[in-house]
Each structure stands twice: as C-alpha cells, then as structure tokens.
Motif scaffolding. Structure first.
Motif, PDB file in Angstrom:
ATOM      1  N   UNK A  72      -3.859 -16.402   2.561  1.00 23.89           N
ATOM      2  CA  UNK A  72      -3.632 -15.967   3.936  1.00 23.89           C
ATOM      3  C   UNK A  72      -3.618 -17.134   4.918  1.00 23.89           C
ATOM      4  N   UNK A  73      -4.373 -18.201   4.610  1.00 22.88           N
ATOM      5  CA  UNK A  73      -4.456 -19.324   5.550  1.00 22.88           C
ATOM      6  C   UNK A  73      -3.528 -20.475   5.188  1.00 22.88           C
ATOM      7  N   UNK A  74      -2.991 -20.495   3.972  1.00 26.88           N
ATOM      8  CA  UNK A  74      -2.081 -21.558   3.550  1.00 26.88           C
ATOM      9  C   UNK A  74      -0.919 -20.981   2.772  1.00 26.88           C
ATOM     10  N   UNK A  75       0.304 -21.281   3.208  1.00 26.04           N
ATOM     11  CA  UNK A  75       1.483 -20.749   2.512  1.00 26.04           C
ATOM     12  C   UNK A  75       1.898 -21.597   1.321  1.00 26.04           C
ATOM     13  N   UNK A  76       1.242 -22.722   1.082  1.00 21.09           N
ATOM     14  CA  UNK A  76       1.641 -23.591  -0.033  1.00 21.09           C
ATOM     15  C   UNK A  76       1.370 -22.971  -1.391  1.00 21.09           C
ATOM     16  N   UNK A  77       0.586 -21.895  -1.437  1.00 21.18           N
ATOM     17  CA  UNK A  77       0.283 -21.264  -2.717  1.00 21.18           C
ATOM     18  C   UNK A  77       1.407 -20.348  -3.203  1.00 21.18           C
ATOM     19  N   UNK A  78       2.510 -20.308  -2.470  1.00 22.16           N
ATOM     20  CA  UNK A  78       3.620 -19.433  -2.832  1.00 22.16           C
ATOM     21  C   UNK A  78       4.741 -20.145  -3.581  1.00 22.16           C
ATOM     22  N   UNK A  79       4.399 -21.100  -4.452  1.00 18.93           N
ATOM     23  CA  UNK A  79       5.405 -21.628  -5.339  1.00 18.93           C
ATOM     24  C   UNK A  79       5.712 -23.099  -5.263  1.00 18.93           C
TER      25      UNK A  79
ATOM     26  N   UNK B  98     -19.807 -21.450  -0.821  1.00 17.68           N
ATOM     27  CA  UNK B  98     -18.724 -20.475  -0.757  1.00 17.68           C
ATOM     28  C   UNK B  98     -18.418 -20.154   0.696  1.00 17.68           C
ATOM     29  N   UNK B  99     -17.151 -20.286   1.042  1.00 21.10           N
ATOM     30  CA  UNK B  99     -16.670 -19.898   2.359  1.00 21.10           C
ATOM     31  C   UNK B  99     -16.030 -18.530   2.212  1.00 21.10           C
ATOM     32  N   UNK B 100     -16.746 -17.521   2.667  1.00 23.03           N
ATOM     33  CA  UNK B 100     -16.216 -16.168   2.555  1.00 23.03           C
ATOM     34  C   UNK B 100     -15.560 -15.706   3.853  1.00 23.03           C
ATOM     35  N   UNK B 101     -15.355 -16.656   4.778  1.00 22.30           N
ATOM     36  CA  UNK B 101     -14.704 -16.322   6.033  1.00 22.30           C
ATOM     37  C   UNK B 101     -15.629 -15.666   7.042  1.00 22.30           C
ATOM     38  N   UNK B 102     -16.927 -15.677   6.778  1.00 24.36           N
ATOM     39  CA  UNK B 102     -17.900 -15.079   7.694  1.00 24.36           C
ATOM     40  C   UNK B 102     -18.834 -16.177   8.212  1.00 24.36           C
TER      41      UNK B 102
END
Length: 162
Positions: free
Chosen positions: A115-122, A142-146
């Motif tokens: 969700x925070x980085x589009x580089x994981x899409x290929x 662990x960064x759980x976004x909270x």
C-alpha cells in the motif's frame, strides 16, 4: 525488544528492512531523541553518492559498504550514526558489532508494504519480491502502522541512552 545487559555501549544504529517498512521514520524518530545523531539514509546516499549503482545484488553490497563508510566517518567525528538500508549481510553485521553499532531489522506486513510502495508490483531486483532479505541474528521491530511502532522506538531510544 530487550537489550542484553552485557551488551557494550551502543555508538550507532543501523535499521534494515524492506522498502516501506519504516526505516526512514525510525531514523528520524531516533535522531530527534539522541544527541549528536547523524542520519545516513540509504536512499539519500544512493541519490548523492551511489549514482553509479543499480539495484543488483552486487550493487546493493557496494551501496551498504558506502553507507557503512559514511557511518564510520560520523563515528570518527564524535557523532552517533543512524544508518538505514534495505539489505544487510552477515559480514556487515559482524563489522557493525565490532564498531558497537546496533543492527535492527524492521518488519512490516507485506500487505501494508504494497500500500505504501508500488515497487512491489513487478519491478526487477526488488528485495522481498525476487531478491531475498537474509535472515540474520539481529534485533527486530515490527511496524504494524500503529503508534505501537513509535512506542517500541521510544523504548529502544531509552535503553541505549540509559
């Protein structure tokens, strides 16, 4: 996360983990709480120093060597380096331990990373997609976004400045 009581004084910190895991946030968070800190962000080093490098495994090894070198310059000038990179190697981990630099892996759920980085899409040469982040014997957060992530960082900052 607990520090071992027998551990030497910490002279620096290195965060590593996948893109979007929170390394830059953690670095800035600590730099605001640790006197004489000097942030050596791998992305900034890549922008100004490692302009000759790509993202292959060999180039990534050169990159983290450069980050380590800049961190050592900071140490020699009485600063507390806070370094970050995507990757880490066993050899570099040993070198950090020798220099009393604490190495911490930051983990974040992969669905949040996407969700925070589009580089994981290929893209090619992406650590976490087609390159493996090595499993090393390091502390991890662990960064759980909270806000729990900031609380853990604050606890860590207190533990190394006590």
């Amino acid at each position: 996360m607990k520090q071992k009581k027998c551990q030497k004084t910490i002279l620096g910190v290195w965060f590593y983990g996948l893109a979007g895991s929170g390394k830059t946030h953690a670095s800035q968070f600590l730099s605001n709480r640790i006197p004489r800190s000097f942030v050596v962000d791998g992305d900034v080093v890549r922008r100004y120093v490692s302009v000759d490098l790509g993202y292959s495994e060999d180039d990534r090894k050169i990159q983290i060597s450069r980050v380590f070198g800049i961190g050592n310059i900071a140490l020699e000038n009485g600063m507390f380096p806070i370094m970050s990179s995507v990757t880490m190697t066993d050899g570099l981990l040993c070198a950090c331990i020798d220099r009393m630099i604490s190495v911490i892996r930051i983990e974040r759920p992969f669905d949040q990373l996407k969700k925070v980085r589009n580089l994981y899409d290929g893209d090619e040469n992406v650590v976490g997609v087609n390159l493996v982040l090595p499993e090393l014997n390091t502390f991890s957060l662990t960064n759980d976004g909270t806000p729990k992530f900031d609380e853990a960082l604050l606890d860590y900052a207190k533990s190394i400045s006590a």
